[in-house]
Design a protein around this motif. Structure first.
Motif, short mmCIF file in Angstrom:
data_model
loop_
_atom_site.label_atom_id
_atom_site.label_comp_id
_atom_site.label_asym_id
_atom_site.label_seq_id
_atom_site.Cartn_x
_atom_site.Cartn_y
_atom_site.Cartn_z
N PRO A 90 1.52 8.29 1.79
CA PRO A 90 2.76 8.86 1.67
C PRO A 90 4.06 8.23 2.73
O PRO A 90 4.28 7.37 3.31
N SER A 91 5.09 8.95 1.85
CA SER A 91 6.64 8.59 2.37
C SER A 91 6.54 8.85 4.38
O SER A 91 6.81 7.70 4.69
N TYR A 92 6.12 9.55 4.51
CA TYR A 92 5.56 10.41 5.83
C TYR A 92 4.19 9.77 6.88
O TYR A 92 5.38 9.73 8.19
N ALA A 93 3.92 9.20 6.35
CA ALA A 93 3.20 8.13 7.60
C ALA A 93 2.13 7.60 6.71
O ALA A 93 1.18 7.20 6.28
N PRO A 94 3.03 6.46 6.00
CA PRO A 94 2.63 5.08 4.35
C PRO A 94 1.22 4.91 4.99
O PRO A 94 0.80 4.30 6.86
N ASN A 95 0.37 4.62 4.43
CA ASN A 95 -1.07 3.82 4.41
C ASN A 95 -2.24 2.81 3.20
O ASN A 95 -2.44 2.88 3.37
N ALA A 96 -0.94 3.10 2.52
CA ALA A 96 -1.02 2.22 1.48
C ALA A 96 0.44 2.09 1.23
O ALA A 96 1.70 2.57 1.08
N LEU A 97 0.42 0.31 0.15
CA LEU A 97 1.96 -0.05 -0.70
C LEU A 97 1.25 0.05 -2.07
O LEU A 97 0.41 0.25 -2.16
N VAL A 98 2.19 1.09 -2.88
CA VAL A 98 1.61 1.18 -4.70
C VAL A 98 3.34 0.52 -4.90
O VAL A 98 4.21 0.77 -5.13
N ALA A 99 2.33 -0.30 -5.40
CA ALA A 99 3.90 -1.37 -6.74
C ALA A 99 3.64 -0.57 -8.50
O ALA A 99 1.95 -1.48 -9.04
N ASP A 100 4.34 -0.65 -8.73
CA ASP A 100 3.85 -0.40 -10.33
C ASP A 100 4.75 -2.17 -10.84
O ASP A 100 5.97 -2.18 -10.91
N PHE A 101 3.89 -1.86 -12.33
CA PHE A 101 4.48 -3.30 -12.32
C PHE A 101 5.43 -2.78 -13.79
O PHE A 101 5.54 -1.68 -14.46
N ASP A 102 6.35 -3.45 -14.31
CA ASP A 102 7.45 -3.51 -15.13
C ASP A 102 6.57 -3.06 -16.12
O ASP A 102 5.74 -4.20 -16.77
N THR A 103 6.77 -2.30 -17.01
CA THR A 103 6.12 -2.37 -18.62
C THR A 103 6.26 -2.91 -19.36
O THR A 103 5.65 -3.80 -20.79
N ARG A 104 7.41 -3.51 -19.28
CA ARG A 104 8.21 -4.77 -20.38
C ARG A 104 7.12 -6.10 -20.18
O ARG A 104 6.77 -6.63 -21.20
N TYR A 105 5.69 -6.12 -19.21
CA TYR A 105 5.21 -7.54 -19.13
C TYR A 105 3.90 -6.97 -20.32
O TYR A 105 3.01 -7.81 -20.42
N PHE A 106 3.44 -6.01 -20.78
CA PHE A 106 3.00 -4.99 -21.60
C PHE A 106 2.96 -4.94 -22.41
O PHE A 106 3.65 -4.07 -23.20
N PRO A 107 2.04 -4.76 -23.70
CA PRO A 107 1.62 -4.09 -25.00
C PRO A 107 2.61 -3.11 -24.80
O PRO A 107 1.88 -2.54 -23.56
N ALA A 108 2.86 -1.79 -25.49
CA ALA A 108 3.35 -1.19 -25.74
C ALA A 108 2.21 0.44 -25.86
O ALA A 108 2.17 1.61 -25.29
N ALA A 109 0.90 0.34 -26.00
CA ALA A 109 -0.28 0.83 -25.35
C ALA A 109 -0.08 1.21 -23.65
O ALA A 109 -1.06 2.12 -23.66
N VAL A 110 0.07 0.68 -22.73
CA VAL A 110 -0.06 0.40 -21.67
C VAL A 110 0.98 1.57 -21.27
O VAL A 110 2.43 0.77 -20.98
N ALA A 111 1.01 2.36 -20.89
CA ALA A 111 1.92 3.49 -20.03
C ALA A 111 1.99 3.25 -18.86
O ALA A 111 3.13 2.83 -18.23
N ARG A 112 1.42 2.33 -17.94
CA ARG A 112 1.31 2.23 -16.43
C ARG A 112 0.47 1.13 -16.41
O ARG A 112 -0.73 1.81 -16.87
N ALA A 113 0.97 0.21 -14.98
CA ALA A 113 0.61 -0.90 -14.99
C ALA A 113 0.65 -0.52 -13.36
O ALA A 113 1.91 -0.60 -12.63
#
Length: 142
Positions: free
Chosen positions: A37-60
Motif C-alpha cells: 500500500p502507498s502508506y507503507a509499501p510491502n509489495a511492488l505491483v506492475a501491470d502489463f500493458d494489455t496490448r501485449y495480450f489477446p483481447a480475452a485478457v483484461a489484466r496481467a
C-alpha cells in the motif's frame, strides 16, 4: 512463524523493492508500476500493458515482495474478461509445503509447488521471472 523470527522471512527490503521498481519502469511492457500500500509499501505491483495480450485478457500483473533475508515472492496473474484466471508464483521462503525455494505452476499456482533453485541476487531472479513471462506472452502469438 512470525516474520521477525530467525527462520522467518524478515522485514521487507525497501531498497531492493525500489531497485526492482526502477527496472520494471524502464520496460515498455508495463503500463504502471506501483508500491502498495502507498502508506507503507510491502509489495511492488506492475501491470502489463494489455496490448501485449489477446483481447480475452483484461489484466496481467506481477506482484513482487522482497525481504531482507533475500526471501521473495513473485506472483504473476492474468485475469480474463470471462472471469477466469491463470497464475503462477516463484517463491523463496520458509514453509511446510516445499523446499524453501519453489515454483507454484500455472494455471492456478497450486500448493504444493515444485522445488527448484534460484540465484541469490535479486537481479538474476527478476531476469528469470521476466524471461519466463516473456515466453508466456509470446506463446499467445505463436
Amino acid at each position: 512463524m512470525r516474520e521477525d523470527e530467525p527462520n522467518g522471512t524478515g522485514g521487507i527490503d525497501s531498497d531492493v523493492l525500489e531497485r526492482i521498481g526502477r527496472r520494471l519502469r524502464g520496460s515498455a511492457r508495463f503500463s504502471t508500476v506501483e508500491y502498495r500500500p502507498s502508506y507503507a509499501p510491502n509489495a511492488l505491483v506492475a501491470d502489463f500493458d494489455t496490448r501485449y495480450f489477446p483481447a480475452a485478457v483484461a489484466r496481467a500483473s506481477l506482484r513482487v515482495r522482497w525481504f531482507v533475508t533475500d526471501d521473495f515472492s513473485a506472483h504473476y496473474l492474468e485475469q480474463y474478461r470471462d472471469g477466469g484466471s491463470w497464475e503462477c508464483r516463484w517463491d523463496r521462503h520458509p514453509n511446510s509445503h516445499n523446499d524453501r525455494e519453489h515454483f507454484h505452476p500455472p494455471p492456478d499456482a497450486a500448493t504444493p509447488g515444485e522445488d527448484t533453485a534460484f540465484a541469490r541476487d535479486w537481479r538474476d531472479v527478476i531476469s528469470r521471472v521476466l524471461s519466463e513471462l516473456s515466453e508466456r506472452i509470446q506463446s499467445f502469438w505463436e
